[in-house]
Design a protein around this motif. Structure first.
Motif, short mmCIF file in Angstrom:
data_model
loop_
_atom_site.label_atom_id
_atom_site.label_comp_id
_atom_site.label_asym_id
_atom_site.label_seq_id
_atom_site.Cartn_x
_atom_site.Cartn_y
_atom_site.Cartn_z
N THR A 1 -20.24 11.44 -26.73
CA THR A 1 -19.68 11.72 -28.06
C THR A 1 -18.23 12.17 -27.91
OG1 THR A 1 -20.26 14.06 -28.02
CG2 THR A 1 -21.91 12.57 -28.95
N CYS A 2 -17.49 12.05 -29.01
CA CYS A 2 -16.12 12.56 -29.01
C CYS A 2 -16.14 14.05 -28.68
CB CYS A 2 -15.46 12.34 -30.37
SG CYS A 2 -13.85 13.15 -30.54
N PHE A 3 -15.24 14.46 -27.82
CA PHE A 3 -15.17 15.85 -27.38
C PHE A 3 -14.92 16.80 -28.56
CE2 PHE A 3 -12.95 19.47 -25.42
CZ PHE A 3 -13.85 19.78 -24.43
N ILE A 4 -14.25 16.28 -29.58
CA ILE A 4 -13.88 17.13 -30.71
C ILE A 4 -14.85 17.02 -31.88
CG2 ILE A 4 -11.99 17.71 -32.33
CD1 ILE A 4 -11.39 18.18 -29.33
N CYS A 5 -15.24 15.78 -32.24
CA CYS A 5 -15.95 15.64 -33.51
C CYS A 5 -17.37 15.06 -33.41
CB CYS A 5 -15.13 14.78 -34.47
SG CYS A 5 -15.06 13.05 -33.99
N ASP A 6 -17.86 14.80 -32.22
CA ASP A 6 -19.22 14.27 -32.05
C ASP A 6 -19.42 12.85 -32.58
OD1 ASP A 6 -19.99 16.54 -30.74
OD2 ASP A 6 -20.80 17.51 -32.52
N LEU B 1 -13.00 10.65 -26.36
CA LEU B 1 -12.45 10.93 -27.68
C LEU B 1 -12.66 9.73 -28.60
CD1 LEU B 1 -9.06 12.59 -26.66
CD2 LEU B 1 -10.98 13.76 -27.75
N CYS B 2 -12.83 10.01 -29.88
CA CYS B 2 -12.88 8.92 -30.85
C CYS B 2 -11.44 8.42 -31.01
CB CYS B 2 -13.45 9.42 -32.18
SG CYS B 2 -12.38 10.58 -33.03
N PRO B 3 -11.25 7.19 -31.52
CA PRO B 3 -9.89 6.64 -31.63
C PRO B 3 -8.94 7.57 -32.39
CG PRO B 3 -11.53 4.96 -32.11
CD PRO B 3 -12.28 6.25 -31.98
N ASN B 4 -9.46 8.20 -33.41
CA ASN B 4 -8.66 9.08 -34.24
C ASN B 4 -8.13 10.29 -33.47
OD1 ASN B 4 -7.49 9.92 -36.61
ND2 ASN B 4 -9.33 11.02 -37.30
N HIS B 5 -9.04 11.01 -32.83
CA HIS B 5 -8.62 12.19 -32.07
C HIS B 5 -7.78 11.81 -30.85
CE1 HIS B 5 -11.74 14.65 -34.31
NE2 HIS B 5 -10.59 15.30 -34.47
N HIS B 6 -8.09 10.65 -30.28
CA HIS B 6 -7.33 10.19 -29.13
C HIS B 6 -5.87 9.91 -29.52
CE1 HIS B 6 -7.44 7.53 -25.26
NE2 HIS B 6 -6.77 8.64 -25.11
ZN LIG Z 1 -13.19 12.68 -32.69
#
Ligand SMILES: [Zn+2]
Ligand SMILES: [Zn+2]
Ligand SMILES: [Zn+2]
Length: 181
Positions: free
Chosen positions: A115-120, A155-160
């Motif tokens: 999962t994304c480290f920040i938002c799952d 990371l998801c593309p957004n957070h990345h």
């Molecule tokens: Zn994310």
């Protein structure tokens, strides 16, 4: 029948004596095998359970082990536990590869938690290197082959994108990573 009564102090003394002798936190089997010690039942009667006696007198340092993958010290919970984390267990059993394949990409993402480290978020995940320099499959593959992915997160593309565009910052603080926007 004469039944010997032990004081709490004596029970502690014998527990620690055995612990010194075998250099680990004694299990019930260890006590049963030892000659000239109070019985396991004596401890259970006095403290409620063997585990309670362990919690009271056990030296946690003795159950510290080095992770068979990364070498970090950790407190093992079971005798068979050789790894500090699921990540290290999976890495330890991974095989070296000379090519970054889709299968390895999937495996690395699984090892990094999926999962994304920040938002799952769990889709379209990208592997980010904490050095904040250019990400590359080659870097991931090298780390994977060395069985050490500690410098990578998902990371998801957004957070990345936020990280690389410097709209956010990830910094290390002791063992934690702090995300700041
Ligand atoms: Zn994310
Ligand atoms: Zn480890
Ligand atoms: Zn990145």
């Amino acid at each position: 029948m004469h039944k010997r009564k032990y004081t709490k102090e004596q029970l502690e003394f014998y527990f620690k004596k055995l612990m010194d002798k075998i250099k680990k936190i004694p299990r019930e089997e260890d006590l049963e095998k030892a000659k000239g010690y109070p019985s396991v039942q004596t401890y259970v009667d006095r403290f409620g359970s063997w585990q309670n006696a362990v919690n009271l007198f056990g030296n946690k340092k003795l159950s510290e082990r080095r992770c068979a993958n990364c070498g970090k010290l950790f407190v093992r919970s079971k005798k068979t536990n050789k790894f500090c984390s699921k990540k290290c267990l999976m890495l330890f059993h991974s095989k070296k590869s000379s090519k970054y394949t889709k299968a390895i990409d999937n495996k690395v993402k699984q090892i990094l938690g999926g999962t994304c480290f920040i938002c799952d978020f769990t889709y379209f995940l990208e592997i980010h290197c904490l050095d904040n320099k250019k990400d590359s499959n080659h870097k991931v593959l090298t780390a994977y082959n060395k069985k050490n992915l500690h410098d990578f997160i998902l990371l998801c593309p957004n957070h990345h994108m936020m990280l690389h565009k410097k709209l956010a910052k990830l910094s290390r603080k002791e063992n934690d990573l702090i995300w700041q926007e």
